[in-house]
Design a protein around this motif. Structure first.
Motif, PDB file in Angstrom:
ATOM      1  N   PRO A 266       0.841  -1.309  -0.075  1.00  0.00           N
ATOM      2  CA  PRO A 266      -0.050   0.112  -0.025  1.00  0.00           C
ATOM      3  C   PRO A 266       0.943   1.133  -0.103  1.00  0.00           C
ATOM      4  O   PRO A 266       1.937   1.328   0.668  1.00  0.00           O
ATOM      5  CB  PRO A 266      -0.824  -0.137   1.363  1.00  0.00           C
TER       6      PRO A 266
ATOM      7  N   ALA B 157      -0.372   5.223   0.334  1.00  0.00           N
ATOM      8  CA  ALA B 157      -1.379   6.110   0.503  1.00  0.00           C
ATOM      9  C   ALA B 157      -0.814   7.472   0.733  1.00  0.00           C
ATOM     10  O   ALA B 157       0.103   7.557   1.252  1.00  0.00           O
ATOM     11  CB  ALA B 157      -2.410   5.869   1.419  1.00  0.00           C
TER      12      ALA B 157
ATOM     13  N   THR C  25     -10.094   1.051   1.865  1.00  0.00           N
ATOM     14  CA  THR C  25      -8.737   0.601   1.525  1.00  0.00           C
ATOM     15  C   THR C  25      -7.693   1.765   1.758  1.00  0.00           C
ATOM     16  O   THR C  25      -6.549   1.585   2.229  1.00  0.00           O
ATOM     17  CB  THR C  25      -8.680   0.195   0.225  1.00  0.00           C
ATOM     18  N   THR C  26      -8.033   2.897   1.361  1.00  0.00           N
ATOM     19  CA  THR C  26      -7.283   4.050   1.439  1.00  0.00           C
ATOM     20  C   THR C  26      -7.162   4.361   2.917  1.00  0.00           C
ATOM     21  O   THR C  26      -5.878   4.617   3.314  1.00  0.00           O
ATOM     22  CB  THR C  26      -7.805   5.288   0.687  1.00  0.00           C
TER      23      THR C  26
ATOM     24  N   GLN D  25      -4.856   1.900   4.392  1.00  0.00           N
ATOM     25  CA  GLN D  25      -3.207   2.265   4.083  1.00  0.00           C
ATOM     26  C   GLN D  25      -2.585   3.288   5.042  1.00  0.00           C
ATOM     27  O   GLN D  25      -1.577   3.195   5.287  1.00  0.00           O
ATOM     28  CB  GLN D  25      -3.300   2.584   2.517  1.00  0.00           C
TER      29      GLN D  25
ATOM     30  N   TYR E 222      -1.848   1.525   8.360  1.00  0.00           N
ATOM     31  CA  TYR E 222      -0.674   0.438   8.224  1.00  0.00           C
ATOM     32  C   TYR E 222       0.823   1.369   8.119  1.00  0.00           C
ATOM     33  O   TYR E 222       1.408   0.636   8.271  1.00  0.00           O
ATOM     34  CB  TYR E 222      -1.008   0.138   6.902  1.00  0.00           C
ATOM     35  N   GLU E 223       0.657   2.446   7.296  1.00  0.00           N
ATOM     36  CA  GLU E 223       1.870   3.198   7.186  1.00  0.00           C
ATOM     37  C   GLU E 223       2.320   4.106   8.288  1.00  0.00           C
ATOM     38  O   GLU E 223       3.540   4.765   8.227  1.00  0.00           O
ATOM     39  CB  GLU E 223       1.940   3.777   5.860  1.00  0.00           C
TER      40      GLU E 223
ATOM     41  N   TRP F  35       0.095  -7.580   3.662  1.00  0.00           N
ATOM     42  CA  TRP F  35      -1.087  -6.773   3.299  1.00  0.00           C
ATOM     43  C   TRP F  35      -1.482  -7.773   2.081  1.00  0.00           C
ATOM     44  O   TRP F  35      -0.519  -7.950   1.120  1.00  0.00           O
ATOM     45  CB  TRP F  35      -0.881  -5.536   2.691  1.00  0.00           C
TER      46      TRP F  35
ATOM     47  N   ASP G 148      -7.484  -7.375   2.761  1.00  0.00           N
ATOM     48  CA  ASP G 148      -8.214  -6.224   2.123  1.00  0.00           C
ATOM     49  C   ASP G 148      -9.446  -6.710   1.016  1.00  0.00           C
ATOM     50  O   ASP G 148      -9.100  -7.539   0.439  1.00  0.00           O
ATOM     51  CB  ASP G 148      -7.264  -5.375   1.533  1.00  0.00           C
TER      52      ASP G 148
END
Length: 344
Positions: free
Chosen positions: A114, A116, A160-161, A164, A167-168, A181, A232
């Protein structure tokens, strides 16, 4: 075209450490794939809207919607042609870079890691803080070794965005020894999904084909290791290929976390071990910031000043759905014509 690029991935991933040109090649390929995924998301969103309108036909509104489709189709076709041209050019560079086909059948999940851009996401700060708080604290029932956070909401809402972004986050990254992921859409089997996770965990291609051996290997690979896993786009409400996966995850260390993104309340309830996090629509102001960030390059332009007022009215019609805003922004940013904007 993607399958052709896939044949070069293993060689490119090895050579990128020694060659900045190969690193740039991989970056261009990633960027093109992200564009392709955006186009597919737009098509999916339009398809959902079409089904909704068709089930409630109001002649004038429905005809207007179909007319919008023709403009959308033209813009989408241009994007697809552009993506294919870029892929063709990227693949043609293999001889110059000395990349060799290895005949691998996998498509590297690492390539789809991912990415974003937080500067393009608006109206999600409160949501992000709540989910991050769950991830960095061992929240949930004490009877659960592995915590599962379900993120759900209507199509196009930005699940999803949002995942992301979480997640980051650096504080999230620091909490887990392993992060992975994977996409788990309809048509995905246990073996496909398990092998993708294994690729991440062992940092090279998993060649195990037998499902029983694969299940055992995944349990071993995750054993006593604290991990963060994102599943996801879960759609299969039968839970068929996810149930054996969940049993593998129980070997992980206490405090391991799984994020599931889904549009299905049934899946969210089946999988979640903490209360489901529902993503709501975003405010009109947030939608306007998304729209203006994508459309306007020169804010001082006289034409742009006139378009701003129309843009605000257009954004209100999107009802707080970020993907609807992005789809219209993509259509209109190359058409600085007042009359065309008024028609939307």
């Amino acid at each position: 075209m993607l399958l052709s690029a896939n044949q070069l991935l293993d060689d490119a991933e090895e050579k990128q450490l020694a060659s900045s040109n190969v690193r740039e090649w991989l970056f261009e390929l990633k960027d093109t794939i992200y564009e392709a995924e955006d186009v597919l998301d737009e098509i999916n969103y339009r398809a959902l809207r079409y089904e909704q309108k068709r089930s409630k036909p109001s002649s004038k509104r429905f005809q207007f919607f179909l007319n919008c489709f023709s403009t959308f189709d033209e813009a989408t076709e241009r994007k697809i042609v552009n993506i294919l041209d870029r892929l063709k050019f990227i693949i043609e560079q293999k001889d110059v870079l000395g990349l060799k086909q290895r005949g691998t059948s996998r498509f590297s999940q690492r390539l789809l890691a991912p990415l974003a851009d937080e500067s393009c996401v608006y109206g999600r700060n409160d949501d992000k803080e709540k989910v991050i708080e769950l991830l960095v604290s061992d929240s949930g029932s004490s009877s659960n070794k592995i915590f599962v956070i379900s993120i759900t909401g209507m199509g196009g809402i930005g699940k999803t965005t949002f995942a992301q972004l979480v997640y980051e986050e650096s504080i999230v990254k620091s909490q887990f020894l392993i992060r992975s992921w994977v996409i788990v859409s309809n048509g995905y089997t246990f073996s496909i999904t398990a092998k993708r996770i294994m690729d991440e965990v062992i940092s090279h291609e998993c060649k195990i084909e037998d499902p029983n051996q694969l299940q055992h290997a995944l349990k071993e690979a995750l054993s006593d290791r604290r991990f963060l896993l994102v599943l996801d786009d879960a759609w299969d409400e039968s839970y068929a290929h996810l149930e054996p996966l969940m049993s593998c995850f129980q070997s992980g260390a206490c405090g391991s976390m799984i994020i599931v993104t889904t549009s299905s309340d049934t899946i969210a309830e089946k999988m979640g071990t903490v209360p489901t996090h529902y993503l709501q629509t975003v405010s009109d102001d947030a939608c306007l910031m998304i729209f203006e960030n994508l459309v306007f390059k020169d804010a001082k332009s006289e034409t742009n000043q006139e378009l701003h007022a129309i843009g605000r009215d257009i954004v209100r019609k999107c009802k707080g759905v970020p993907l609807a805003v992005k789809s219209l922004a993509d259509l209109l940013r190359s058409v600085p014509d007042l009359e065309e904007w008024k028609r939307h």
